[in-house]
Design a protein around this motif. Structure first.
Motif, PDB file in Angstrom:
ATOM      1  N   GLY A  19       0.805  -1.198   0.000  1.00  0.00           N
ATOM      2  CA  GLY A  19       0.000   0.000   0.000  1.00  0.00           C
ATOM      3  C   GLY A  19       0.845   1.258   0.000  1.00  0.00           C
ATOM      4  N   GLY A  20       0.176   2.386  -0.182  1.00  0.00           N
ATOM      5  CA  GLY A  20       0.890   3.654  -0.184  1.00  0.00           C
ATOM      6  C   GLY A  20       0.014   4.766  -0.701  1.00  0.00           C
ATOM      7  N   LEU A  21       0.644   5.893  -0.973  1.00  0.00           N
ATOM      8  CA  LEU A  21      -0.044   7.069  -1.497  1.00  0.00           C
ATOM      9  C   LEU A  21       0.132   7.115  -3.011  1.00  0.00           C
ATOM     10  CD1 LEU A  21      -1.475   9.815  -1.135  1.00  0.00           C
ATOM     11  CD2 LEU A  21       0.803  10.820  -0.779  1.00  0.00           C
ATOM     12  N   VAL A  22      -0.972   7.265  -3.724  1.00  0.00           N
ATOM     13  CA  VAL A  22      -0.928   7.325  -5.178  1.00  0.00           C
ATOM     14  C   VAL A  22      -1.914   8.368  -5.665  1.00  0.00           C
ATOM     15  CG1 VAL A  22      -2.621   5.461  -5.410  1.00  0.00           C
ATOM     16  CG2 VAL A  22      -1.021   5.914  -7.281  1.00  0.00           C
ATOM     17  N   GLN A  23      -1.602   9.001  -6.761  1.00  0.00           N
ATOM     18  CA  GLN A  23      -2.491  10.015  -7.323  1.00  0.00           C
ATOM     19  C   GLN A  23      -3.656   9.366  -8.058  1.00  0.00           C
ATOM     20  OE1 GLN A  23      -0.101  12.604  -9.766  1.00  0.00           O
ATOM     21  NE2 GLN A  23       0.566  13.819  -8.009  1.00  0.00           N
ATOM     22  N   PRO A  24      -4.766  10.060  -8.158  1.00  0.00           N
ATOM     23  CA  PRO A  24      -5.887   9.536  -8.951  1.00  0.00           C
ATOM     24  C   PRO A  24      -5.441   9.201 -10.367  1.00  0.00           C
ATOM     25  CG  PRO A  24      -6.587  11.424  -7.671  1.00  0.00           C
ATOM     26  CD  PRO A  24      -5.100  11.336  -7.499  1.00  0.00           C
ATOM     27  N   GLY A  25      -5.903   8.058 -10.849  1.00  0.00           N
ATOM     28  CA  GLY A  25      -5.492   7.570 -12.164  1.00  0.00           C
ATOM     29  C   GLY A  25      -4.251   6.710 -12.129  1.00  0.00           C
ATOM     30  N   GLY A  26      -3.595   6.649 -10.987  1.00  0.00           N
ATOM     31  CA  GLY A  26      -2.368   5.874 -10.876  1.00  0.00           C
ATOM     32  C   GLY A  26      -2.619   4.403 -10.610  1.00  0.00           C
ATOM     33  N   SER A  27      -1.521   3.686 -10.431  1.00  0.00           N
ATOM     34  CA  SER A  27      -1.581   2.243 -10.224  1.00  0.00           C
ATOM     35  C   SER A  27      -0.791   1.845  -8.993  1.00  0.00           C
ATOM     36  CB  SER A  27      -1.016   1.502 -11.441  1.00  0.00           C
ATOM     37  OG  SER A  27      -1.772   1.768 -12.606  1.00  0.00           O
ATOM     38  N   TYR A  56      -1.879 -11.471  -5.398  1.00  0.00           N
ATOM     39  CA  TYR A  56      -1.663 -10.087  -5.804  1.00  0.00           C
ATOM     40  C   TYR A  56      -2.990  -9.401  -6.115  1.00  0.00           C
ATOM     41  CZ  TYR A  56       2.938 -12.118  -6.640  1.00  0.00           C
ATOM     42  OH  TYR A  56       4.131 -12.788  -6.508  1.00  0.00           O
ATOM     43  N   LEU A  57      -2.954  -8.084  -6.025  1.00  0.00           N
ATOM     44  CA  LEU A  57      -4.063  -7.261  -6.506  1.00  0.00           C
ATOM     45  C   LEU A  57      -3.462  -6.098  -7.264  1.00  0.00           C
ATOM     46  CD1 LEU A  57      -7.172  -6.952  -6.490  1.00  0.00           C
ATOM     47  CD2 LEU A  57      -6.870  -5.327  -4.600  1.00  0.00           C
ATOM     48  N   GLN A  58      -3.564  -6.159  -8.579  1.00  0.00           N
ATOM     49  CA  GLN A  58      -3.111  -5.056  -9.419  1.00  0.00           C
ATOM     50  C   GLN A  58      -4.241  -4.050  -9.527  1.00  0.00           C
ATOM     51  OE1 GLN A  58      -0.028  -4.451 -10.946  1.00  0.00           O
ATOM     52  NE2 GLN A  58      -0.958  -2.474 -11.424  1.00  0.00           N
ATOM     53  N   MET A  59      -3.972  -2.832  -9.102  1.00  0.00           N
ATOM     54  CA  MET A  59      -5.005  -1.797  -9.089  1.00  0.00           C
ATOM     55  C   MET A  59      -4.612  -0.686 -10.058  1.00  0.00           C
ATOM     56  SD  MET A  59      -5.811  -1.644  -5.001  1.00  0.00           S
ATOM     57  CE  MET A  59      -4.215  -0.931  -4.607  1.00  0.00           C
ATOM     58  N   ASN A  60      -5.410  -0.478 -11.072  1.00  0.00           N
ATOM     59  CA  ASN A  60      -5.173   0.557 -12.067  1.00  0.00           C
ATOM     60  C   ASN A  60      -6.299   1.580 -12.039  1.00  0.00           C
ATOM     61  OD1 ASN A  60      -2.887  -0.893 -12.961  1.00  0.00           O
ATOM     62  ND2 ASN A  60      -4.113  -2.056 -14.432  1.00  0.00           N
ATOM     63  N   SER A  61      -6.058   2.722 -12.639  1.00  0.00           N
ATOM     64  CA  SER A  61      -7.074   3.789 -12.719  1.00  0.00           C
ATOM     65  C   SER A  61      -7.683   4.059 -11.347  1.00  0.00           C
ATOM     66  CB  SER A  61      -8.163   3.394 -13.713  1.00  0.00           C
ATOM     67  OG  SER A  61      -7.626   3.158 -14.986  1.00  0.00           O
ATOM     68  N   LEU A  62      -6.833   4.215 -10.372  1.00  0.00           N
ATOM     69  CA  LEU A  62      -7.311   4.380  -9.001  1.00  0.00           C
ATOM     70  C   LEU A  62      -8.073   5.685  -8.820  1.00  0.00           C
ATOM     71  CD1 LEU A  62      -4.227   2.903  -7.192  1.00  0.00           C
ATOM     72  CD2 LEU A  62      -6.587   2.164  -6.815  1.00  0.00           C
ATOM     73  N   LYS A  63      -9.079   5.606  -7.957  1.00  0.00           N
ATOM     74  CA  LYS A  63      -9.946   6.744  -7.664  1.00  0.00           C
ATOM     75  C   LYS A  63      -9.859   7.069  -6.179  1.00  0.00           C
ATOM     76  CE  LYS A  63     -13.287   4.989 -11.068  1.00  0.00           C
ATOM     77  NZ  LYS A  63     -14.697   4.568 -11.263  1.00  0.00           N
ATOM     78  N   PRO A  64     -10.167   8.306  -5.804  1.00  0.00           N
ATOM     79  CA  PRO A  64     -10.158   8.642  -4.373  1.00  0.00           C
ATOM     80  C   PRO A  64     -11.041   7.706  -3.546  1.00  0.00           C
ATOM     81  CG  PRO A  64     -10.259  10.635  -5.671  1.00  0.00           C
ATOM     82  CD  PRO A  64     -10.388   9.494  -6.644  1.00  0.00           C
ATOM     83  N   GLU A  65     -12.128   7.227  -4.108  1.00  0.00           N
ATOM     84  CA  GLU A  65     -13.021   6.332  -3.367  1.00  0.00           C
ATOM     85  C   GLU A  65     -12.436   4.933  -3.160  1.00  0.00           C
ATOM     86  OE1 GLU A  65     -13.796   8.178  -6.051  1.00  0.00           O
ATOM     87  OE2 GLU A  65     -15.152   7.088  -7.417  1.00  0.00           O
ATOM     88  N   ASP A  66     -11.286   4.651  -3.758  1.00  0.00           N
ATOM     89  CA  ASP A  66     -10.581   3.398  -3.491  1.00  0.00           C
ATOM     90  C   ASP A  66      -9.742   3.484  -2.219  1.00  0.00           C
ATOM     91  OD1 ASP A  66     -10.010   3.164  -7.012  1.00  0.00           O
ATOM     92  OD2 ASP A  66     -11.487   2.025  -5.842  1.00  0.00           O
ATOM     93  N   THR A  67      -9.650   4.665  -1.640  1.00  0.00           N
ATOM     94  CA  THR A  67      -8.884   4.835  -0.412  1.00  0.00           C
ATOM     95  C   THR A  67      -9.469   3.979   0.703  1.00  0.00           C
ATOM     96  OG1 THR A  67      -8.188   7.075  -0.962  1.00  0.00           O
ATOM     97  CG2 THR A  67      -8.219   6.483   1.375  1.00  0.00           C
ATOM     98  N   ALA A  68      -8.636   3.124   1.284  1.00  0.00           N
ATOM     99  CA  ALA A  68      -9.088   2.202   2.320  1.00  0.00           C
ATOM    100  C   ALA A  68      -7.904   1.384   2.818  1.00  0.00           C
ATOM    101  CB  ALA A  68     -10.150   1.249   1.769  1.00  0.00           C
TER     102      ALA A  68
END
Length: 121
Positions: free
Chosen positions: A8-16, A79-91
Motif C-alpha cells: 500500500g501507499g499514497l498514489v495520485q488519482p489515475g495511478g496504479s 496479488y491485486l493489481q489496481m489501475n485507474s485508481l480513484k479517491p473512493e478506493d482509499t481504504a
C-alpha cells in the motif's frame, strides 16, 4: 495459514499500485483467497476473490475492469493489481484465506493485518 499484506501507499488519482499477500504456515494452494477493504467510517467490503488454482476470479462491480487479482502458488503469494485508481478506493486493504466451503463474498478463516491505500492528489 498466516497472511501478510503489503504494497500500500499514497498514489495520485489515475495511478496504479500492486498489493501483495504473502502466506506461510500451510499449503497455500489449498486456500481460496480474497481481498477486502475498509474505508474510514465504513464497513469492510468485498473487492475480489480467486479460487485455489487461480482459474476462477470474482470482482466487486466497483473495481471490475480496473483491478486484477492473481496468485502464484509457487511463491505462496496473491496479488491485486489496481489501475485507474480513484479517491473512493482509499481504504485499508485486507487479504483473507478460506480452506473449504468457499463463498467468494463470504467469511474467510484467516486475515492479514491490512495495508493502507490512499488515493489523493
Amino acid at each position: 495459514v498466516q497472511l501478510q499484506a503489503y504494497g500500500g501507499g499514497l498514489v495520485q488519482p489515475g495511478g496504479s499500485l500492486r498489493l501483495s499477500c504473502a502466506a506461510s504456515g500451510r499449503t497455500f494452494s489449498s486456500y481460496a483467497m480474497g481481498w477486502f477493504r475498509q474505508a474510514p467510517g465504513k464497513e469492510r467490503e468485498f473487492v475480489a476473490a480467486i479460487s485455489w488454482s487461480g482459474s476462477t476470479t470474482y470482482y466487486a462491480d466497483s473495481v471490475k475492469g480496473r483491478f486484477t487479482i492473481s496468485r502464484d502458488n509457487a511463491k505462496n503469494t496473491m496479488y491485486l493489481q489496481m489501475n485507474s485508481l480513484k479517491p473512493e478506493d482509499t481504504a485499508v486493504y485486507y487479504c483473507g484465506a478460506k480452506g473449504s466451503s468457499w463463498i467468494p463474498r463470504g467469511e474467510y478463516d484467516s486475515w492479514g493485518q491490512g495495508t493502507l491505500v490512499t488515493v489523493s492528489s
